[in-house]
Design an enzyme around this catalytic site. Structure first.
Site, PDB file in Angstrom:
ATOM      1  N   ASP A 120      -1.116  20.328 -30.905  1.00  0.00           N
ATOM      2  CA  ASP A 120      -2.474  19.913 -30.534  1.00  0.00           C
ATOM      3  C   ASP A 120      -3.248  19.250 -31.675  1.00  0.00           C
ATOM      4  OD1 ASP A 120      -2.847  20.407 -27.914  1.00  0.00           O
ATOM      5  OD2 ASP A 120      -4.040  22.229 -28.154  1.00  0.00           O
TER       6      ASP A 120
ATOM      7  N   LYS B 233     -12.320  20.695 -28.294  1.00  0.00           N
ATOM      8  CA  LYS B 233     -11.458  19.853 -27.448  1.00  0.00           C
ATOM      9  C   LYS B 233     -11.511  20.404 -26.028  1.00  0.00           C
ATOM     10  CE  LYS B 233      -7.736  21.357 -26.704  1.00  0.00           C
ATOM     11  NZ  LYS B 233      -6.544  21.938 -26.132  1.00  0.00           N
TER      12      LYS B 233
END
Ligand code: C5P
Length: 298
Positions: free
Chosen positions: A145, A14
């Site tokens: 997250d 990410k």
């Protein structure tokens, strides 16, 4: 156990192209506004179901960064598997293998990406057919997250990570990821944050080539960069090294660090930059990645 025969799932890195920290909630979490993309490079999570009536679940790790992850019930992969089994009623028994190819404590998703990949993988292998939105809800129970990592496509992330709006129209991105080998703990970076940043004005308009995007991003920021540099000063050196490469259009930290990225005019320039950096500092982890536009409808 029914479902898809493919028993491996990539946990893509990410990358926060920007990250604004705009509010602090009463529970201590921070409200963010971040443009997030995913690289075709990541850890690999594989699952070998138990034969016959076997039960229990074990986790093994391999790969260059395997030594840096806990293998007990604290590992987010096992937490994700336990949660998935509890919520779906599926019997999840066997061996999970985690090929840890990304640095740990690196601002690239790490354990959250692994947890998200575990949820996607078990949903496929067990044939439970939960929709992406339900998987994101499960992910939110594991960490702020995890939902964005379950989503796994270019997205604007808001709230503490649960509010996701797809971003279409980004150009092909040639990036170089650089990690100096320093583990940075996210809570320590948030603790070192001096104050809150301004909110984003005018939304995200990604139309245009990579250099136009770099200009847009240059007006934005990663508010966690200063506190992360205070915690791990080598991050400033990484950013400086990227900036000294002639055609680096933007250098910035991802997430809470310590990985930084350089944005280049195209994949060939990014490859060249990666070669230069590898030669300059062999101890750093350096990867050129190409991120293709998101063309698939959700
Ligand atoms: O939820 P997760 O484990 O990903 O978060 C790790 C830590 O990072 C939290 O305990 C919190 O200190 C900080 N954090 C935050 N605001 C967010 C996400 C994380 O303050 N939006």
């Amino acid at each position: 156990m029914t479902g898809d025969a493919s028993r491996s799932e990539l946990a893509p890195a990410k990358i926060n192209l920007d990250l604004l920290v705009t509010a602090r909630r009463l529970d201590g979490y921070h409200e963010l506004d971040s443009l997030v993309v995913f690289a075709p490079l990541g850890d690999l999570v594989s699952f070998a179901p138990a034969e016959g009536s076997g039960f229990g679940l074990t986790l093994e790790a391999a790969g260059p960064f395997a030594g840096q992850v806990p293998l007990d019930r604290d590992n987010l992969v096992l937490k994700a598997a336990d949660l998935f089994a509890a919520r779906t009623g599926a019997v999840v028994a066997g061996r999970i293998m985690l090929d840890k190819r990304l640095p740990v404590g690196a601002g690239l998703g790490g354990g959250s990406a692994d947890a998200a990949a575990t949820l996607r993988l078990l949903n496929r292998v067990c044939g439970t057919r939960l929709g992406n939105a339900r998987l994101r809800e499960l992910g939110a129970e594991l960490g702020a997250d995890v939902p964005v990592c379950v989503y796994g496509r270019p997205v604007r992330m808001r709230g503490i990570g649960e509010r996701l709006d797809p971003v279409r129209g980004l150009p092909t991105l040639g990036l170089v990821l650089v990690n100096p080998g320093v583990h940075v703990a996210t809570p320590a970076v948030f603790r070192a944050l001096g104050g809150l940043g301004e909110e984003r004005h005018g939304g995200i308009h990604p139309q245009g080539g990579p250099l136009v995007l770099a200009q847009y991003l240059a007006e934005s920021r990663n508010d966690l960069e200063p506190p992360a540099i205070a915690v791990a000063p080598v991050i400033a050196k990484v950013l400086q090294s990227l900036r000294t490469i002639e055609d680096c259009a933007l250098a910035r930290m991802s997430g809470s660090g310590s990985t930084c990225f350089g944005l280049f005019a195209g994949p060939d320039r990014a490859e060249r930059a990666a070669a230069i950096l590898r030669q300059a500092v062999p101890a750093w982890w350096v990867q050129a990645v190409t991120i293709e536009p998101d063309l698939v409808e959700p």
